[in-house]
Design a protein around this motif. Structure first.
Motif, PDB file in Angstrom:
ATOM      1  N   UNK A 101      -2.230 -12.934   3.796  1.00 41.52           N
ATOM      2  CA  UNK A 101      -1.971 -11.903   2.790  1.00 41.52           C
ATOM      3  C   UNK A 101      -1.112 -10.772   3.358  1.00 41.52           C
ATOM      4  N   UNK A 102      -0.751  -9.852   2.490  1.00 39.81           N
ATOM      5  CA  UNK A 102       0.147  -8.754   2.863  1.00 39.81           C
ATOM      6  C   UNK A 102      -0.489  -7.808   3.864  1.00 39.81           C
ATOM      7  N   UNK A 103      -1.757  -7.509   3.703  1.00 39.25           N
ATOM      8  CA  UNK A 103      -2.421  -6.626   4.660  1.00 39.25           C
ATOM      9  C   UNK A 103      -2.480  -7.263   6.042  1.00 39.25           C
ATOM     10  N   UNK A 104      -2.697  -8.571   6.072  1.00 41.78           N
ATOM     11  CA  UNK A 104      -2.686  -9.263   7.356  1.00 41.78           C
ATOM     12  C   UNK A 104      -1.341  -9.154   8.038  1.00 41.78           C
ATOM     13  N   UNK A 105      -0.262  -9.363   7.276  1.00 40.58           N
ATOM     14  CA  UNK A 105       1.080  -9.224   7.835  1.00 40.58           C
ATOM     15  C   UNK A 105       1.308  -7.798   8.331  1.00 40.58           C
ATOM     16  N   UNK A 106       0.880  -6.808   7.569  1.00 36.66           N
ATOM     17  CA  UNK A 106       1.047  -5.415   7.985  1.00 36.66           C
ATOM     18  C   UNK A 106       0.375  -5.160   9.331  1.00 36.66           C
ATOM     19  N   UNK A 107      -0.770  -5.787   9.542  1.00 37.27           N
ATOM     20  CA  UNK A 107      -1.500  -5.573  10.801  1.00 37.27           C
ATOM     21  C   UNK A 107      -0.802  -6.205  12.001  1.00 37.27           C
ATOM     22  N   UNK A 108       0.205  -7.057  11.763  1.00 38.46           N
ATOM     23  CA  UNK A 108       0.897  -7.743  12.860  1.00 38.46           C
ATOM     24  C   UNK A 108       2.302  -7.210  13.100  1.00 38.46           C
ATOM     25  N   UNK A 155       0.043  -2.983  -1.759  1.00 40.28           N
ATOM     26  CA  UNK A 155       0.004  -3.595  -0.421  1.00 40.28           C
ATOM     27  C   UNK A 155       1.412  -3.913   0.069  1.00 40.28           C
ATOM     28  N   UNK A 156       2.259  -4.395  -0.839  1.00 40.36           N
ATOM     29  CA  UNK A 156       3.645  -4.669  -0.452  1.00 40.36           C
ATOM     30  C   UNK A 156       4.354  -3.381  -0.066  1.00 40.36           C
ATOM     31  N   UNK A 157       4.158  -2.356  -0.862  1.00 36.79           N
ATOM     32  CA  UNK A 157       4.796  -1.074  -0.562  1.00 36.79           C
ATOM     33  C   UNK A 157       4.344  -0.545   0.796  1.00 36.79           C
ATOM     34  N   UNK A 158       3.066  -0.690   1.105  1.00 39.62           N
ATOM     35  CA  UNK A 158       2.533  -0.224   2.385  1.00 39.62           C
ATOM     36  C   UNK A 158       3.105  -1.045   3.535  1.00 39.62           C
ATOM     37  N   UNK A 159       3.241  -2.354   3.333  1.00 37.52           N
ATOM     38  CA  UNK A 159       3.858  -3.197   4.348  1.00 37.52           C
ATOM     39  C   UNK A 159       5.266  -2.723   4.663  1.00 37.52           C
ATOM     40  N   UNK A 160       6.060  -2.470   3.629  1.00 37.53           N
ATOM     41  CA  UNK A 160       7.447  -2.056   3.834  1.00 37.53           C
ATOM     42  C   UNK A 160       7.501  -0.711   4.559  1.00 37.53           C
ATOM     43  N   UNK A 161       6.644   0.221   4.176  1.00 38.09           N
ATOM     44  CA  UNK A 161       6.607   1.527   4.852  1.00 38.09           C
ATOM     45  C   UNK A 161       6.292   1.353   6.333  1.00 38.09           C
ATOM     46  N   UNK A 162       5.312   0.522   6.633  1.00 40.79           N
ATOM     47  CA  UNK A 162       4.925   0.296   8.029  1.00 40.79           C
ATOM     48  C   UNK A 162       6.052  -0.370   8.801  1.00 40.79           C
ATOM     49  N   UNK A 163       6.682  -1.363   8.185  1.00 36.64           N
ATOM     50  CA  UNK A 163       7.797  -2.048   8.839  1.00 36.64           C
ATOM     51  C   UNK A 163       8.936  -1.071   9.119  1.00 36.64           C
ATOM     52  N   UNK A 164       9.307  -0.273   8.127  1.00 34.60           N
ATOM     53  CA  UNK A 164      10.404   0.687   8.309  1.00 34.60           C
ATOM     54  C   UNK A 164      10.077   1.697   9.401  1.00 34.60           C
TER      55      UNK A 164
END
Length: 632
Positions: A101-108, A155-164
């Motif tokens: 899931x997206x949260x999992x990806x964000x954690x990596x 969750x997608x928005x949070x992933x993108x923020x973390x990635x950026x």
């Protein structure tokens, strides 16, 4: 308030500006060829339950009530297939959602950043039809919502923020050729179309098929196949039924001509359904006078929404071959203009263009796509060159596009192709799917494949798990899509263990190589030349196969302005090879030295080799067994 209520339901009521961030959008990179892509199947990457890996700040993540999955150990290989019943369960799990899931990806994001990744390409995240296990993301039921198994829009928005925040761009895999399996053809009116088992099989024959109805959440065509009034919510069906946003509940949006049977028959491959995924009507007309359909205009609006809402940096566009060039050009123009209007000057659009190199190049030229996904011949040449079964010139010549554009030899594919060797479907291998490391001893040289990929021309892309030596193989795509987090379908025929191991030797060496690439612009943007070699310093020639294999030094140069860097791999798995390597005659003088700035043998690091007058100018380069070196 109305705007938030309509998200996921009605496109025509969305005010895109209301989603614009107060701080502005994340800017595009100056040059995409500077980036390192990493592609993952979201369902197979991370579920966020792992322990023992390093978080974004490099701290070891401890066990908790919600985090329990330990890291893979060698003895875990095969733990999912100890009995025939277990093996059957493991194989069947590969056909279904596993849980990423997206949260999992964000954690990596930390794992990816430390590897050297600067852009992540994510398989489609959009809401899927409820009644099928389309974990891959290509069975879209709602174009402006996230598949609940993957998370939420936020969750997608949070992933993108973390990635950026960690200097990583985000590329979404998108589809505007087709939807999911959102309606059913009426078998009663087509009794002659049956497969060998007697089942109804609506194959394209150029004619319209009668439709029984839109499919409900259970997959039954119980919903009338007619246009829904977008302005009358009282008539709307459940959000899990039919297709959304509501504007797509319109029969005129679909070609309704059955599935493609002959993949090279025009217009069949343009009008037919992709298996049971329903083809969208894009419009009509030629390239320069194309009239886009309402469906295509709404699809363009839907994907503008994701840029506005989540600050996405680019799209990888699926099945470009199966769309009219005019439709692709319209979409590309609309997306580029919107992105530029909000400050994303170099929004990246990558096309999956099958049908050969010439078709890919001409499609880029005609449509305005930024780059093609190099899945046609590049993966084969990388894999089997490194394994010692292809002539090096067959790979390096792929990047000279002089013949296609009728220009001189300094015209190169540089930022026009995304290169990789492992991928998620391996069309090139037919029914014999196999990751690079599936071959015996291939793990010894997988670093060379990665080095060749990231240190030669093009925009390099790493397929998830390659940096951990994944060896999936079998007669189906699922075997190329092992779960990094384990689950019921883990890599190496395992379950319940994860693979985010930064101590893995391949991961560590790739990280070193990518650090050098970041520091040396010549390795990102320079021209490249396959170099001649000699065993005795007198008789030079390009390295090539003897019989059916090649076991020697394969060197190449990257040159930018007055700077040359020399790189080489050794296709001999067992012993070091030493060869004289020709270098640029004008950039070096006899008595100069080249210094080793990377080697798979630490003993060579920092060593200098003299430039000599042989075949112009040459250096004597040692390359470890199955190894890789860089000299400057």
């Amino acid at each position: 308030m109305e705007n938030s209520k309509m998200v996921g339901k009605q496109l025509s009521k969305l005010n895109l500006e209301s989603f614009f961030p107060d701080t502005g959008f994340h800017p595009s990179p100056i040059a995409w060829e500077d980036q390192i892509f990493y592609f993952m199947m979201l369902d197979r990457f991370s579920d966020g339950k792992e322990i023992g890996y390093r978080d974004i700040d490099s701290n070891i993540v401890a066990k908790s009530a919600t985090r329990t999955t330990p890291m893979f150990k060698e003895q875990d290989k095969g733990n999912a297939i100890t009995t025939p019943e277990d093996e059957k369960r493991w194989r069947e799990a590969g056909f279904k959602y596993v849980g990423g899931n997206l949260k999992g990806l964000t954690s990596k994001i930390g794992y990816l950043k430390r590897l050297g990744v600067t852009a992540i390409w994510i398989s489609p995240i959009f809401k899927q039809v409820k009644f099928q296990e389309t974990y891959h993301g290509y069975g879209i039921q709602n174009f402006i919502d996230v598949e609940p198994r993957f998370g939420t829009r936020e969750d997608l928005r949070e992933l993108v923020k973390t990635a950026h925040a960690n200097d990583i761009y985000v590329i979404l895999d998108i589809i505007f050729n087709h939807t999911g399996n959102i309606f059913s053809y009426d078998s009663k009116h087509q009794p002659n179309y049956r497969d060998i088992n007697g089942n109804f099989d609506p194959r394209w024959d150029g004619n319209l098929y009668p439709v029984q109805g839109f499919n409900d959440k259970s997959g039954n065509p119980t919903i009338p196949f007619r246009k829904t009034d977008p302005n009358n919510p009282s008539t709307w069906v459940d959000e899990d039924d039919a297709v959304w946003p509501v504007e797509f509940q319109d029969p005129s949006f679909y070609t309704q001509k059955g599935r493609i049977n002959s993949w090279d028959n025009d217009p069949e491959y343009l009008e037919g359904d992709f298996f049971d995924l329903k083809d969208v009507t894009h419009g009509e007309g030629n390239l320069d006078n194309y009239n886009p359909s309402p469906a295509l205009k709404y699809l363009s609006q839907a994907y503008k929404f994701w840029i506005a809402y989540a600050d996405i940096d680019g799209f990888r566009i699926d099945t470009v071959k199966h769309m009219e060039e005019g439709a692709t050009r319209f979409f590309v123009s609309v997306i580029h203009e919107f992105a530029q209007s909000i400050g994303k000057e170099n929004f990246f659009l990558i096309g999956e263009i099958t049908g050969g190199r010439k078709r890919a190049f001409t499609t880029l030229e005609k449509t305005g796509l930024n780059a093609a996904l190099g899945i046609n011949d590049i993966p084969d040449k990388i894999e089997y060159l490194v394994k010692g079964y292809r002539n090096p010139a067959d790979y390096f010549n792929l990047f000279r596009n002089s013949e296609l554009v009728n220009k001189e030899s300094h015209t190169w594919f540089r930022d026009k192709v995304v290169t990789m060797f492992d991928d998620h479907d391996q069309v090139r291998k037919g029914e014999n799917k196999a990751r690079f490391c599936a071959d015996p001893d291939a793990e010894k040289v997988v670093l060379n494949a990665l080095a060749l990929n990231v240190m030669t021309l093009g925009i390099p892309c790493i397929y998830y798990g390659t940096e951990q030596g994944f060896d999936g193989h079998g007669n189906n795509d699922r075997y190329l899509r092992e779960a990094m987090f384990g689950g019921n379908f883990g890599a190496f025929r395992s379950q319940g263990v994860h693979f985010f191991n930064e101590e893995n030797w391949v991961y560590q060496e790739v990280a070193k190589i990518l650090q050098i690439r970041r520091e040396k612009i010549v390795l990102r943007r320079g021209r490249q030349y396959l170099r001649s070699i000699s065993a005795d310093g007198e008789n030079f020639g390009l390295p090539q196969m003897i019989g059916n294999q090649i076991r020697t030094v394969i060197p190449w140069s990257r040159i930018l302005s007055e700077k040359e860097i020399v790189l080489a791999i050794n296709t001999d798995y067992e012993q070091m090879q030493i060869a004289w390597v020709s270098i640029d005659n004008e950039l070096h003088n006899e008595g100069d030295f080249l210094k080793c700035i990377y080697s798979t043998d630490p003993e060579l690091l920092g060593k200098e080799i003299p430039v000599e007058t042989r075949n112009g100018k040459s250096v004597l380069i040692p390359v470890p067994a199955a190894g890789f070196v860089i000299y400057e």
